[in-house]
Design an enzyme around this catalytic site. Structure first.
Site, PDB file in Angstrom:
ATOM      1  N   LYS A 163     -22.240  -1.292 103.071  1.00 35.35           N
ATOM      2  CA  LYS A 163     -21.395  -2.156 104.187  1.00 35.35           C
ATOM      3  C   LYS A 163     -21.019  -3.355 103.083  1.00 35.35           C
ATOM      4  CE  LYS A 163     -21.870  -3.706 108.791  1.00 35.35           C
ATOM      5  NZ  LYS A 163     -22.687  -3.778 109.913  1.00 35.35           N
ATOM      6  N   ASP A 218     -22.980   1.706 115.996  1.00 38.99           N
ATOM      7  CA  ASP A 218     -23.165   0.414 115.078  1.00 38.99           C
ATOM      8  C   ASP A 218     -23.446   1.020 113.924  1.00 38.99           C
ATOM      9  OD1 ASP A 218     -24.410  -1.640 113.979  1.00 38.99           O
ATOM     10  OD2 ASP A 218     -26.141  -1.780 115.235  1.00 38.99           O
ATOM     11  N   GLU A 240     -19.953  -7.307 116.397  1.00 37.59           N
ATOM     12  CA  GLU A 240     -21.591  -7.037 116.920  1.00 37.59           C
ATOM     13  C   GLU A 240     -22.158  -8.045 117.744  1.00 37.59           C
ATOM     14  OE1 GLU A 240     -23.127  -6.694 113.152  1.00 37.59           O
ATOM     15  OE2 GLU A 240     -21.970  -4.841 112.580  1.00 37.59           O
ATOM     16  N   ASP A 283     -27.254 -13.054 115.430  1.00 34.98           N
ATOM     17  CA  ASP A 283     -27.378 -11.593 114.700  1.00 34.98           C
ATOM     18  C   ASP A 283     -27.701 -11.764 113.407  1.00 34.98           C
ATOM     19  OD1 ASP A 283     -27.075  -8.968 114.010  1.00 34.98           O
ATOM     20  OD2 ASP A 283     -25.131  -8.989 115.172  1.00 34.98           O
TER      21      ASP A 283
END
Lengths: 178, 628
Positions: free
Chosen positions: B87, B25, B186, B208
């Site tokens: 990210k 992850d 994800e 999420d």
């Protein structure tokens, strides 16, 4: 490399009978079963060649499933199998009465944001569109069964009109929610 | 491994040894690596027992790149050399990233109009390189724990990541020396973790909210098949934004003093601490001594905080609404709601989700680890450690793909939420007499105008013979593979002139760039590269031969005529001869040729297996199974 060349049509691919009123539960069961055999993930540790074949087959099955799952796509595909192309369908003449109804519905949609209770009005309108669509689906099935292909094609065009209208209604709804 | 091994479930043609597969992850704030052992899937801790690795990379010391906790500790001291939340910059151009960077105080460079990079004391660093450092740290951790090199990894990305962002993630893995089995969305990973845990069936919504991104996915679990029905979200909305809002509020309360670069980092960490405390308390005292201002503390109440973040939370619920609609459902149809990401600990977020779905969310697995655990399970399946290959994921593309047509309009070729892999083709024509070339501009997004969409790639189809306008028939085909990555080809049908491209997004890296980064990261060559290449080729060639032999024994007589059989046998012999010569290039050439030669056979076996799969199942059987 050779692209997947399935001789079968989409109905044969999933072994479901070639009719408009197919069982969606059965269709999706068969779809999952086929993907269980063909999906590239099943070949993730295999050679690049095998993975390429799997991607193409899996994509073909996805395409077939997407087409049969949706009533409008399914109807158009059945016409295609009967030899009526998409161009021929869109060239089909539509009766004036239907077009008048469409104009009225469109006007209603455009004025909905100014209404006292636009949410409820929109909900009514959307269920009206859904009901009309159902009626034209019946019209399509009957015409196709009687082999009146231009009748079936014009039912498809009406379904396309209503689909577009429904999308516009959805956009208006999204706008209301913001 | 030549052919599609269409073995019965549970009997693989060749027995595998257990392979080392991990799930990673790669998060905005924290990253994790997990694996499946005989005791089940779990996250691997570092030598201090901590599973979470702070996604922070420090370039303060040109001699040594530091990742994680230590890098984070240096953030205030070396603000422009300490990269966090990279990210958010993955696959982004300068214009996209400028606002983001102003907040984070980085020095951006925009040298080649490509992906944005950071200027640090150790030179220019791209987000891909920084991400690769994080991935490398996790790879080393996994190798230490598992005692071997990693055979393959599943790396998770936000479902809403576009083509450029996905490609950048894959590039980072390549630079870190990690073989990528799949990029996995994800939310899908989280659903896998829960799905296997509960053996549940039915419709699940995964909400999420991570540090920097928000995703919503609607999935349908039906026996062993996970079908993603719809997905949506926002790649620039997350817990970091909550922190920034608190930071802005603090500054506003203090009368907007001017902060030094290092102090900005301090402010953000104070804000984060306050946010976390507010998950359990009605109000929090924020100490401000570290900022050396006149005011020593401020009180923030939960109500005030809720007010600040309300518009952001509302945006997430709107995305939920759209995803539920795209799936053709209404909120009451959803049977399970799964919360993922640290930001779902915020009470207002939980309340909003509960209110929209009218359901209490599931909480069994640690929301910080659930994604990595799901990825590990999928990795374990993909490397073939579970011969029965129990679970299948059918994912979708998050954004529509199309090409530019006359007048700067987008013609959509693949709609969003279409199940992948997918191939679509559409016919176009020339608009001028004698036109001999056609420019194909590939774009991504939901908008009608090219100027509002993300540009992915451009290529040209040349050599169309001169014809009158409208006479050429140009078939443009899109193919999206199971990772969600696109390739496009165009072909003029009347002449067969063809051109194709594997889409490297405008912000992606060229193969040379990746090559030189790899070079840099392997400056201390770990092993003799050439010998390794040959060894790997030999293994692959042997597997190819072995697999082909098994397949030929099973179906060769039935599916091949004698001429085809002879040709295959001859090529197999050629490969066998090359196994001992030690020339990598020749071995690769003959093996590749054998692979191509056997494709037709593979395709026939696939056809046969489809027929077998569907015969012997009568309509009644299936209807009974699905309880009609």
């Amino acid at each position: 490399m050779a692209s997947p060349d399935f001789q079968q049509n989409y109905f044969e691919l999933f072994s479901v009978s070639r009719e408009f009123d197919l069982s969606l539960a059965l269709l999706s069961e068969r779809f999952r079963h086929l993907q269980g055999q063909l999906h590239p993930d099943r070949y993730a540790s295999k050679s690049a060649h095998e993975q390429r074949v799997a991607v193409q087959y899996s994509a073909f099955v996805n395409q077939a499933y997407t087409t049969l799952k949706d009533p409008l796509e399914r109807a158009l595909y059945m016409l295609e199998l009967a030899g009526v192309s998409a161009e021929q369908v869109s060239a089909e003449k539509i009766d004036g009465g239907f077009l008048m109804e469409q104009m009225e519905l469109r006007e209603k949609i455009e004025s909905i944001a100014d209404m006292v209770d636009p949410e409820t009005a929109l909900e009514h309108l959307m269920s009206e569109i859904a009901q009309d669509t159902k009626n034209h689906e019946r019209e399509f099935v009957e015409a196709l069964e009687a082999d009146v292909l231009n009748g079936a094609a014009s039912a498809c065009v009406k379904m396309q009109f209503l689909r577009k209208l429904h999308q516009e209604a959805e956009q208006i709804e999204a706008g209301l929610l913001n | 491994m030549a052919l599609l091994h269409i073995a019965e479930p549970g009997q693989s043609a060749i027995t595998h040894e257990q392979k080392l597969a991990v799930g990673i992850d790669l998060g905005t704030t924290n990253s994790l690596v997990a694996t499946v052992s005989k005791d089940g899937a779990s996250a691997l801790p570092d030598d201090r027992g901590e599973a979470s690795l702070a996604s922070v990379v420090s370039y303060a010391d040109p001699a040594k790149v530091v990742v994680g906790r230590e890098a984070l500790a240096a953030a205030s001291e070396h603000p422009t050399d300490t990269l966090s939340s990279v990210k958010r910059f993955m696959g982004r151009g300068y214009a996209d990233a400028r606002d983001e960077a102003e907040r984070s105080q980085y020095k951006l460079t925009n040298e080649d109009a490509g992906m944005v990079s950071f200027a640090t004391s150790s030179g220019v660093v791209s987000p891909v390189q920084a991400s690769a450092e994080i991935l490398k740290t996790l790879r080393l951790r996994a190798q230490a724990a598992l005692g071997g090199s990693v055979d393959g990894a599943v790396i998770t990305v936000p479902a809403y990541f576009d083509e450029a962002q996905r490609q950048a993630t894959k590039d980072a893995a390549t630079v870190a020396g990690i073989p990528v089995l799949r990029l996995l969305n994800e939310p899908t990973a989280a659903a896998v973790a829960y799905g296997l845990e509960s053996k549940g069936e039915g419709l699940t919504a995964v909400y999420d909210l991570g540090g920097g991104t928000f995703d919503i996915s609607i999935l349908h679990l039906h026996r062993d098949v996970f079908e993603v029905r719809a997905t949506g979200g926002d790649t620039a909305l997350g817990g970091d934004d909550f922190d920034n809002l608190i930071g802005d509020w603090i500054l506003h309360e203090l009368g907007s003093p001017k902060l030094k670069a290092g102090e900005h980092r301090t402010l953000v960490s104070l804000a984060r601490a306050a946010k976390e405390a507010l998950s359990d308390c009605a109000e929090v005292v924020i100490p401000l001594q570290a900022l050396q201002l006149d005011t020593s503390e401020l009180v923030l109440t939960q109500n005030r905080f809720d007010e600040m973040i309300k518009p952001l939370v509302k945006r997430t619920i709107q995305a939920c609404r759209r995803a539920v609609r795209d799936a053709g459902l209404s909120p009451v149809d959803i049977e399970n709601v799964v919360l993922v990401g640290g930001s779902t600990r915020v009470p207002l977020v939980r309340a909003a989700v509960e209110d929209y779905f009218q359901r209490k969310p599931l909480l069994g697995i640690d929301p910080d680890q659930v994604v990595a655990i799901g990825a590990a399970i999928q990795a374990d399946i993909l490397v073939g450690n579970r011969p029965e290959g129990e679970l299948l994921l059918l994912d979708v593309i998050p954004l529509s793909l199309g090409i530019e047509t006359m007048g700067g309009l987008v013609e959509k070729i693949v709609n969003r939420n279409t199940t992948i892999p997918v191939s679509r083709a559409q016919e176009f024509t020339t608009y001028k007499d004698g036109q001999t070339a056609l420019a194909v501009h590939i774009v991504q997004g939901e908008r009608e105008l090219v100027s509002d969409s993300r540009s992915l790639a451009r290529f040209e189809l040349r050599g169309i013979p001169p014809m009158v306008a409208g006479a050429a028939r140009i078939l443009v085909s899109f193919q999206v593979d199971a990772d969600g990555l696109l390739s496009v080809s165009a072909r003029e049908e009347t002449t067969g002139v063809q051109s194709s491209i594997v889409v490297k997004p405008s912000f992606g890296l060229s193969d040379e760039q990746i090559g030189s980064m790899l070079q840099a990261s392997y400056s201390h060559a770990e092993e003799d590269k050439e010998a390794r290449v040959l060894a790997e080729l030999c293994v692959a060639a042997k597997q190819l031969l072995e697999g082909l032999a098994v397949a030929l024994a099973a179906d060769g007589d039935e599916l091949l005529d004698s001429q085809e059989r002879e040709a295959l046998d001859a090529q197999m012999l050629r490969v066998e001869e090359q196994l001992t010569t030690g020339d990598a290039a020749v071995l690769r050439a003959v093996s590749d040729q054998l692979g191509r030669d056997s494709e037709a056979f593979a395709a026939r076996r696939m056809d046969k297996s489809i027929r077998t799969a569907l015969t012997g199942v009568t309509l009644d059987d299936v209807s009974e199974e699905i309880g009609e």
